[in-house]
Enzyme design. Structure first.
Site, PDB file in Angstrom:
ATOM      1  N   GLY A   1      48.025  41.046  48.349  1.00  0.00           N
ATOM      2  CA  GLY A   1      48.356  41.578  49.661  1.00  0.00           C
ATOM      3  C   GLY A   1      49.144  40.581  50.484  1.00  0.00           C
TER       4      GLY A   1
ATOM      5  N   ASP B   1      44.495  39.525  40.795  1.00  0.00           N
ATOM      6  CA  ASP B   1      44.569  39.362  42.225  1.00  0.00           C
ATOM      7  C   ASP B   1      44.938  37.905  42.480  1.00  0.00           C
ATOM      8  OD1 ASP B   1      44.051  39.818  44.941  1.00  0.00           O
ATOM      9  OD2 ASP B   1      42.074  38.912  44.699  1.00  0.00           O
TER      10      ASP B   1
END
Lengths: 1122, 353
Positions: free
Chosen positions: A690, A414
């Protein structure tokens, strides 16, 4: 026909039932609503008893036995044991029964003890007193007797006995503080809100008067999700309905803090509480080593069976001569003579199986498990992985995967909070194209009061000033930040400081918001607090401005924006909205969009996180319609999220653009170094985020995932808009393959660094279209091409990913045809799905809560710790366990093969070669400790070298130490050694008058050696050789190694003396043959030295590259030192 | 912003792992690194050492003398051999003589063995067919032999057998008498000691007569001899203290051999008078009372005379094994040295540690 009818009937029935169980209706205080309300459906709820224990006193023995014998190894030994009990076998049932009994008992005692602790904990929980309100009075009751609908009183520092809906609190504003440390590890105080209409009921009597029903969903395991509705009946009016969300739900296991007492109503009890639902363990992950171990076991099972078959056949061939079958000196009993032939064959076969069953070591499972369990402590103990800021070190949630850490091929990480600090700092804002940069921080102290503005552009005009202040106010208002005064207990009294100089701390689930509010503070607008639904702001003139907070349109990752509706003191309604540029710009109608956009893009390239701010004013009637829309959506029990999103979509339109902000998220300490090491170690690093592409790409450059000479391939919506996905994919694959095709020879050696490598950037939308099956059925093709491209890229960046997409990517790689071992690392709730999906999931104990850490297999404080985790711990564990597995098979081949050979000399009569005690204790005590210790502390290469030279990690890639070649080598080594032991002793025995040294004994005698002596001789040589073989393999001799290795040999000698009464000169003589055996065994060692040496030399002459020299170092280390 | 982190002192340091060498996996350790410089001398040394030991062993073993005479069908023993094939005549006596000559004197202690081949004393059901509790002289077990002895535990009338079991039942019952022929007419019996031919622990611990020990006839009353025996257990030897369960021939037999071809100690030379220095060179004969049938299972019987060295009997195996592995080690060491010297400059770069 009938079938389909039946099916539709069933479907209808089931659907009906589903509707029925979908929600539950609870009558607060068991008070039935006034007639005319919904039909009363009696529902039965479990009591509030928590049962975390597995066994009861009565079923412990059978249930535990059943559980244990479900394991294939235990079952196998049980079968062997039973066979020994039933038929006439060479060894007594004790030899296999004792180890089995030992293993089973130890496990049972351990599990029993754990269960007893659970019982105790359960009892303590179930019997702890709770206060409930009955007929206006407080009554004490045992926790387990709580029922759905009861109203309970919880005092400060008490733990909630079940899941509750918060009715009212002793605090004026109807809030309470809660820590959920025991649920998810977050120790921060969280605020919960009482139901608006009941928060005024402060005494028992008043609370008891509440006449309301709650409708809510059936229990779900998600701790952070809850939807419900409360209907409050007042007099004879229509009931007032209010939405209930997770902010009203107090979870079992959480503790009340800083609040005197609260009243709440029970909605989920016992095993239906969210905590209990979360007990369910995750599916077990199995490591590659375990899989190869099981394969080897099957091989050994085949060997075992074939051995038994060979011997059985041989026995009957040999026995065909009646004088051999029954010579005069050895008569059979009558029952033996009369036995059925087939029965005899089966009995013989089973007897051989029993004789050779030790080749599958029961102790291996125990040792492997102990190794994993004990070995994982080294991870938790590691001081290098301790983060003093966080006050925590690494955590091990599953010890089953230790060795898998040394096998990682793909790392999925991430970005936010993992690669970066998630410690945001406000950098600048841009209002209508004017850029504001707050003053630098001086020694961490923020100089408030002074206007820290530095106008880079021109100063704004009068209208600009208005815009600017509106922008600042927007940022001060549009957030969900909470203010925590330093002394929160009496903070209410002290709270009214004249200015924002109080040491208040901003708390929010999103660090961006904190950074923004703090940035605003530095620009002169200080957010003070939320009081009585009014937000208070200290403006530049030290005046307090009050805005009434009307509505919060909270953030979600789909909309990627949030809004607030506030009412100013002058009575105007404002809607402030902030969010990602992509979600704001399309909704803007007025504003200097182009200037702002240019600035946003500029900032994004710098690696800053950008947000856009917009607003609109609402008229009174507009506001009311908005309010209505939201409330209807909020009250919906089904599809509430969807309905809310629709409502928000309608409201957040026709905005006026104010400006944009830029927040920096600094890279974590040593993130770049870690990534570089991982890549050098042969791992492919993928970043899944994201964030938007530009920001993410900038971070990737900063952390050296992409280098300057990395050729970036883009697979984004922008490109697919121009060309079809098909063409783009084929173009890319052509580029990649053309270059790689010419370079495969170099890349094979894994040394070429000058080759321009590829980096791929793909976004979520494109990825889903790649993965989406198309009508032509060419989806498989797309996927294949995509995988092919990925395989040839050294780094991949996936941006704009939804949480589930992250898991999809991991799954796609995991199931691709090479079946690589994957690792996922992340810190937030959005990473949980990929952490669960990957072979190894690593959680970072981040700022976004503990969910990732809780669901992971291992949790570490910082990304940089991954380096040591994989390169050092993973490497060590892999080496250790592979040696452990191979060595176990080896030593059992050595152990059992002489028995097999002996059958040829004893008329295939299943005569065991060794004494029963030796058979039993060989794996349990004589040879168990050295290998266990080896597998715990062996270090074949120094820790620092492993860290300095990540390419060593490649040596163990692809399960290289458990390949067939090496397995076969070990097995043949075992066979060879066994042959040496057996025939060495045989020639010593059979051919000659082997007599003792007369001088050394008191009487000048020479004795005959019987068969037990022969067995003991073989066994002694066996124990010594096997132990010394391990000593030869040990590269790291601590005092513990010396102690255990020499100690276990000494123990064997002492035991033999005591057990067999074998006079010590026998052991002396075994030394002689032992040396001979060792010499012969060292022959194989020499051959290895020789062959590997020559392999290196041939490599050297082939190419002179320095890289190869480094490779050979590893090669030498791995093989020669063996 | 810094206040969010909190001052470092306020953090709980309880969780910090102990910084001990063990927990940090940094225990001081000896890490042997094998390099050509260290390995090669070791190879040479061990090779030379092995060869030296091997040669020594071969020399020692060569000093051991052994004489083996197979008398199964030798000369007049052939008649006895065929007689023993007939079970009905198993009780009829048969004697025969074999002769041999020693070209060299057997100096020092000389031991006499009987050898059997193709006799599976290590057969599993045979192995267990004994009762150790009975053999240590326990009264109860004397009268109630273990079930493992079946079918050699009791007579049909219920009289228990002592010692029970197939092993004891099939004891080697040839008697061997060694004679020395100093010239053609004189025949001097070679004195043999039949005691101290067993393990000390065997005759003092594992085998014990039942009480009363001074009256074995009484002690064994109520039991019967094994089927194949001629005499009861308490009359096995003429010597007073060598009877009952502690009879050394019995003890020797009861220690089962590991392989189907085996030899067992029969007696040791009593070094008196002319045999003071061992057996002189010359002609010898063995008078055999031929009782033991081996024809059925194609076994062979032999008598063996042997001396011992500090190492034991005549055994070249160890010497050969040592010399061979020593030679292999040396050859490999030489090859490695050549390889190492030839290519030394390249691997030098490896030694970065």
């Amino acid at each position: 026909m009938d079938c389909s009818l039946l099916r539709s009937l069933i479907n209808r029935y089931c659907a009906g039932e589903e509707n029925w169980v979908d929600s539950r209706t609870i009558y607060i205080g068991h008070r039935e609503p006034p007639s005319g309300a919904d039909v009363y459906i009696p529902q039965r709820y479990p009591d509030n008893r928590i049962v975390s224990s597995k066994y009861t006193f009565w079923n412990f023995v059978p249930k535990n036995m059943f559980e244990q014998f479900r394991r294939i190894a235990n079952f196998y030994f049980l079968i062997i044991f039973l066979v020994q009990l039933i038929i006439d076998t060479p060894t007594s049932p004790v030899t296999s029964g004792l180890p089995l009994f030992f293993v089973i008992t130890v496990t049972a005692v351990k599990q029993g003890y754990e269960d007893w602790l659970r019982h105790k904990a359960d009892n303590a929980l179930n019997q702890c007193p709770v206060h409930i309100i009955q007929h206006g009075k407080v009554v004490r009751k045992q926790s387990r007797k709580l029922q759905v609908g009861d109203i309970v009183l919880v005092k400060e520092d008490e733990t909630f006995p079940c899941d509750l809906i918060f009715l009212s609190s002793s605090r004026e504003d109807g809030t309470c503080f809660v820590t959920t440390a025991s649920l998810d590890g977050e120790s921060s105080h969280k605020t919960y809100y009482a139901v608006q209409d009941t928060k005024a009921f402060h005494t028992e009597q008043e609370v008891d008067m509440i006449n309301a029903t709650i409708e809510c969903e059936q229990p779900q395991s998600d701790l952070y999700k809850f939807v419900g509705r409360i209907n409050i009946h007042q007099d004879r009016d229509e009931p007032i309905a209010r939405p209930l969300g997770s902010e009203n739900l107090l979870l079992r296991g959480a503790t009340l803090k800083n609040t005197e007492h609260i009243f709440a109503v029970v909605i989920y009890t016992g095993m239906e509480t969210k905590m209990a639902l979360n007990y369910q363990s995750k599916s077990q992950k199995r490591s590659a080593v375990e899989k190869s171990m099981n394969t080897y076991l099957i091989v050994y099972l085949c060997i075992l069976i074939s051995k038994a078959v060979i011997n059985t056949v041989m026995k009957y061939v040999w026995q065909s001569d009646p004088n051999r079958d029954e010579p005069f000196y050895n008569h059979k009993t009558d029952s033996e003579r009369q036995r059925n032939m087939i029965l005899k064959v089966i009995t013989d076969f089973l007897a051989f199986m029993v004789l050779f069953n030790y080749i599958i070591p029961v102790s291996m499972y125990v040792t492997v498990e102990m190794q994993k369990f004990l070995g994982s402590y080294f991870i938790t103990w590691d001081d290098d992985m301790f983060d003093s800021e966080l006050g925590e070190g690494a955590l091990v949630n599953t010890s089953d995967l230790n060795e898998e850490l040394g096998q990682i091929e793909y790392v999925f990480t991430d970005k936010t909070g993992t690669l970066t600090e998630n410690n945001m700092e406000f950098i600048e804002c841009c209002v209508d194209g004017h850029i504001y940069v707050p003053d630098a921080i001086c020694n961490g102290q923020i100089l408030t009061g002074t206007v820290g503005m530095d106008m880079i552009d021109c100063s704004p005009g009068a209208g600009g000033k208005e815009q600017e202040e509106l922008f600042f106010r927007a940022l001060c208002l549009c957030h969900t930040v909470q203010v925590k005064e330093e002394e929160s207990v009496d903070g209410i009294k002290k709270g009214l400081h004249p200015c924002g100089k109080s040491s208040s701390v901003y708390i929010s689930s999103s660090p961006d918001e904190v950074a923004l509010v703090e940035g605003m503070k530095r620009l002169g607008f200080t957010y003070l607090r939320l009081k009585d639904n009014h937000m208070e702001i200290l403006n530049r003139d030290d005046d307090i401005e009050r805005f009434e907070l009307m509505e919060v349109l909270s953030f979600d990752s789909v909309r990627r924006r949030m809004s607030v509706i506030v009412k100013s003191s002058t009575g105007e309604y404002y809607l402030f909205c902030k969010g990602a540029d992509s979600s704001i710009f399309p909704r803007v109608i007025i504003g200097k969009v182009d200037q702002v956009r240019a600035r946003v893009e500029h900032n994004a390239v710098e690696g800053l996180r950008t947000l856009c701010v917009a607003y609109k004013t609402l008229a009174q009637d507009e506001y009311e319609s908005v309010c209505k829309q939201i409330n209807t959506a909020k009250l919906a029990l089904q599809d509430r999220d969807k309905k809310l999103a629709e409502a928000f979509d309608v409201i957040e339109r026709d905005l006026i653009l104010l400006g944009a902000t830029a927040v920096e998220d600094r890279l974590q300490d040593k993130a770049a170094d870690t990534i570089e090491s991982l890549q050098k170690a042969g791992m492919k690093v993928w970043v899944l985020t994201g964030d938007k592409m530009e920001t993410a790409a900038a971070t990737c450059y900063a952390c050296r995932l992409f280098h300057r000479n990395t050729q970036i391939l883009e697979l984004t919506t922008k490109r697919t808009e121009e060309q079809s996905l098909h063409d783009v994919l084929f173009d890319l694959s052509k580029t990649v393959l053309r270059h790689c095709g010419s370079l495969t020879r170099d890349t094979l050696s894994g040394l070429s660094h000058d080759v321009p490598d590829y980096g791929l950037i793909i976004d979520g939308a494109t990825l889903s279209s790649v993965m989406k099956p198309t009508e032509e059925g060419s989806s498989g093709n797309y996927k294949e091409i995509f995988l092919e491209i990925c395989r040839n890229c050294s780094a991949v960046l996936c941006c704009r990913m939804a949480p589930l997409q992250k898991a999809q990517i991991v799954k796609m790689i995991k199931t691709s045809k090479e079946h690589p071992i994957t690792l996922a690392i992340g810190d937030g709730a959005n990473d949980v799905s990929m952490i669960l999906e990957a072979h190894v999931g690593i959680g970072i104990m981040g700022k976004e809560g503990r969910q990732a850490a809780r669901n992971s297999d291992y949790a570490i404080p910082k990304f940089k710790h991954l380096k040591k985790m994989l390169l050092v711990h993973g490497h060590y564990y892999y080496i250790r366990i592979s040696e452990l597995v191979q060595y176990f098979f080896y030593k059992n081949v050595c152990f059992i093969f002489p028995q097999f050979l002996y059958q040829f000399f004893c008329g295939f009569s299943q005569q065991p070669l060794y004494d029963a005690a030796y058979l039993t204790l060989y794996n349990i005590s004589f040879t168990s400790l050295p290998i266990l210790l080896y597998s715990l502390i062996e270090q074949h290469v120094n820790m620092d070298i492993l860290k300095r030279d990540p390419s060593l990690y490649r040596d163990i890639a692809k399960n290289s130490l458990l390949r067939w070649r090496i397995f076969i080598y070990w097995t043949f080594l075992g066979l060879f050694d066994a042959v040496v032991f057996f025939f060495g002793a045989y020639f010593l025995f059979d051919n000659t008058t082997f007599t003792s040294n007369g001088q050394l004994m008191t009487a000048n005698t020479n004795m005959m050696f019987g068969n037990w002596t022969f067995g003991t001789l073989v066994f002694t040589v066996l124990v010594f050789t096997v132990t010394l073989k391990l000593a030869l393999d040990t590269q790291y001799w601590t005092w513990i190694n010396h102690f255990v290795i020499w100690g276990s040999l000494l123990f064997y000698v002492v035991f033999s003396l005591l057990w067999g009464g074998i006079i010590w000169y026998v052991t002396f003589l075994t030394w002689v043959i032992l040396l001979a055996a060792l010499m012969t065994a060292s022959g194989s060692f020499i051959m290895w030295f020789c062959s590997s040496y020559q392999a290196i030399l041939s490599l050297c002459s082939f190419s002179q590259k320095e890289e190869i020299v480094r490779q050979t170092t590893a090669f030498i280390k791995c093989y020669i030192l063996k | 912003m810094s206040n969010r982190k909190g001052p470092p002192g306020s953090q709980p340091f309880m969780k910090r792992p102990d910084n001990t060498a063990f927990k940090q996996q940094k225990l001081p350790a000896w890490t042997p690194t094998l390099k050509a410089e260290t390995v090669l001398p070791f190879f040479f040394l061990s090779g030379v050492a092995c060869i030296t030991i091997g040669v020594l062993l071969i020399i020692t073993a060569a000093g051991v003398q052994e004489m083996k005479v197979d008398y199964t069908e030798e000369r007049d023993c052939a008649d006895c051999y065929s007689l023993r094939l007939d079970r009905a005549k198993s009780t009829s006596d048969c004697a025969c003589t074999v002769s041999f000559s020693l070209s060299e004197a057997f100096k020092g202690d000389v031991f006499m063995y009987y050898g059997l081949t193709n006799f599976y004393q290590n057969q599993r059901h045979y192995m267990v067919s004994r009762d150790d509790a009975q053999l240590v002289g326990r009264q109860y077990n004397l009268k109630n032999p273990s079930i493992t002895c079946v079918p050699f535990d009791k007579y049909k009338n219920g009289t228990p057998i002592a010692p029970c079991g197939a092993i004891a039942n099939s004891i080697f019952n040839d008697t061997l008498q060694l004679f020395y022929h100093s010239d053609k007419n004189t025949e001097t019996p070679v004195p043999l000691l039949k005691t101290d031919i067993t393990w000390f622990t065997d005759r003092t611990v594992k085998f014990q007569n039942p009480s009363p020990k001074d009256n074995l006839t009484a002690a064994f009353s109520g039991t019967a001899r094994p089927f194949y025996w001629r005499k009861p257990v308490y009359q096995l030897s003429v010597e007073e203290n060598n009877n009952g369960f502690v009879n050394e021939d019995l003890i020797v037999w009861m220690r089962q051999a590991a392989f189907p071809s085996f030899k067992k100690l029969y007696g040791r030379l009593n070094r008196t008078q002319e045999f003071n220095d061992g057996l002189p060179a010359g002609n010898y004969s063995v008078k055999i009372s031929y009782n033991y049938p081996v024809g059925k299972f194609k076994g062979r019987k032999s008598v063996i005379l042997s001396t011992v060295s500090w190492l034991g009997g005549q055994n070249n195996f160890l010497g050969i094994a040592y010399s061979t592995s020593g030679a292999i080690t040396l050859v490999v060491a030489i090859i490695l040295t050549v390889v190492h010297l030839k290519f030394r400059k390249k691997p030098l770069g490896l030694e970065e540690e």
